[in-house]
Enzyme design. Sequence first.
Site, PDB file in Angstrom:
ATOM      1  N   CYS A  58      84.179   1.638  78.931  1.00 51.93           N
ATOM      2  CA  CYS A  58      84.137   1.033  77.584  1.00 51.93           C
ATOM      3  C   CYS A  58      84.963   1.845  76.596  1.00 51.93           C
ATOM      4  O   CYS A  58      85.674   1.282  75.747  1.00 51.93           O
ATOM      5  CB  CYS A  58      82.698   0.967  77.063  1.00 51.93           C
ATOM      6  SG  CYS A  58      81.617  -0.014  78.091  1.00 51.93           S
ATOM      7  N   ARG A 141      81.424  -7.565  80.664  1.00 51.76           N
ATOM      8  CA  ARG A 141      82.653  -7.521  79.852  1.00 51.76           C
ATOM      9  C   ARG A 141      83.173  -8.948  79.686  1.00 51.76           C
ATOM     10  O   ARG A 141      83.907  -9.448  80.538  1.00 51.76           O
ATOM     11  CB  ARG A 141      83.702  -6.631  80.531  1.00 51.76           C
ATOM     12  CG  ARG A 141      83.232  -5.221  80.746  1.00 51.76           C
ATOM     13  CD  ARG A 141      84.267  -4.327  81.376  1.00 51.76           C
ATOM     14  NE  ARG A 141      83.608  -3.131  81.883  1.00 51.76           N
ATOM     15  CZ  ARG A 141      83.243  -2.092  81.132  1.00 51.76           C
ATOM     16  NH1 ARG A 141      83.532  -2.086  79.850  1.00 51.76           N
ATOM     17  NH2 ARG A 141      82.615  -1.063  81.655  1.00 51.76           N
TER      18      ARG A 141
HETATM   19  C1  BEZ Z   1      81.513   2.227  81.670  1.00 55.32           C
HETATM   20  O1  BEZ Z   1      82.019   3.237  82.116  1.00 55.32           O
HETATM   21  O2  BEZ Z   1      81.891   1.704  80.632  1.00 55.32           O
HETATM   22  C2  BEZ Z   1      80.392   1.586  82.436  1.00 55.32           C
HETATM   23  C3  BEZ Z   1      80.428   1.648  83.811  1.00 55.32           C
HETATM   24  C4  BEZ Z   1      79.389   1.074  84.533  1.00 55.32           C
HETATM   25  C5  BEZ Z   1      78.333   0.466  83.865  1.00 55.32           C
HETATM   26  C6  BEZ Z   1      78.335   0.395  82.477  1.00 55.32           C
HETATM   27  C7  BEZ Z   1      79.375   0.954  81.762  1.00 55.32           C
END
Ligand code: BEZ
Length: 241
Positions: A58, A141
């Site tokens: 993110c 997402r």
């Molecule tokens: C992230 O790194 O943004 C992420 C990865 C896995 C689950 C939720 C967020």
Amino acid sequence: METKEILSNEIGFSMPRIGDKAPEFTAVTTQGEINFPSDYKGNWVILFSHPADFTPVCTSEFMTFAHLEEKFNKANCKLVGLSVDGLYSHIAWLRTIKDKIKFNGMKDIEVKFPLIEDITMNVAKKYGMIQPGEHKTQAVRAVFFIDPESTVRAIIYYPLSLGRNFDEIYRALIAMQTSDKFNVATPADWEPGKDVIISPAGSCGMAEERMTNADDLDCEDWFFCTKKLDKDLVLKEVLKS
Ligand code: BEZ
């Protein structure tokens, strides 16, 4: 209203479809309160969700979107982000991004577009951003492209582990605006400057005319005709809209 057109499942989540009016909501954001979609009428808007603040994928996405914000704004498009975290978490995360994080040659990145706090999941549920098979409480997402009339025009979903491709998000935005302005469709991997597709012939006479007489068209067959569309003309029309 549009609610009857929105898909619902048994646990109260709904999902707008392409062609639906964007579901309405009022929300607190890192840039103050917004009324959606009315505050954005007349602009394209990309409403996108992410799973959680202070997570690496993110963070990379937020930095990339913030870096590209001006480019999207020039295409008459505003950005609005969302996660089911609270306002103070959002503020702390955006401050950390600006003060500490470097990614892909970017640093000192300030996120100026609104990031919605959605602890109640009010917005996430309205937009089908919570997909319990992927995660019960974090938004996937999602990317909603909403046009100046507040109609949902395209939706892209990615799982939690996959960071989005922002070149594709921009390409899709420009392609839809090009379709609207020039009444054409865009083929696979289209970018400004490449040939566009004209709508299939609607009668036998038109099919014959296209195959024999249409000098400005390049027809593989009666149903598959392309034409040139100048890159500068596309960019001039789309970027001024
Ligand atoms: C992230 O790194 O943004 C992420 C990865 C896995 C689950 C939720 C967020």
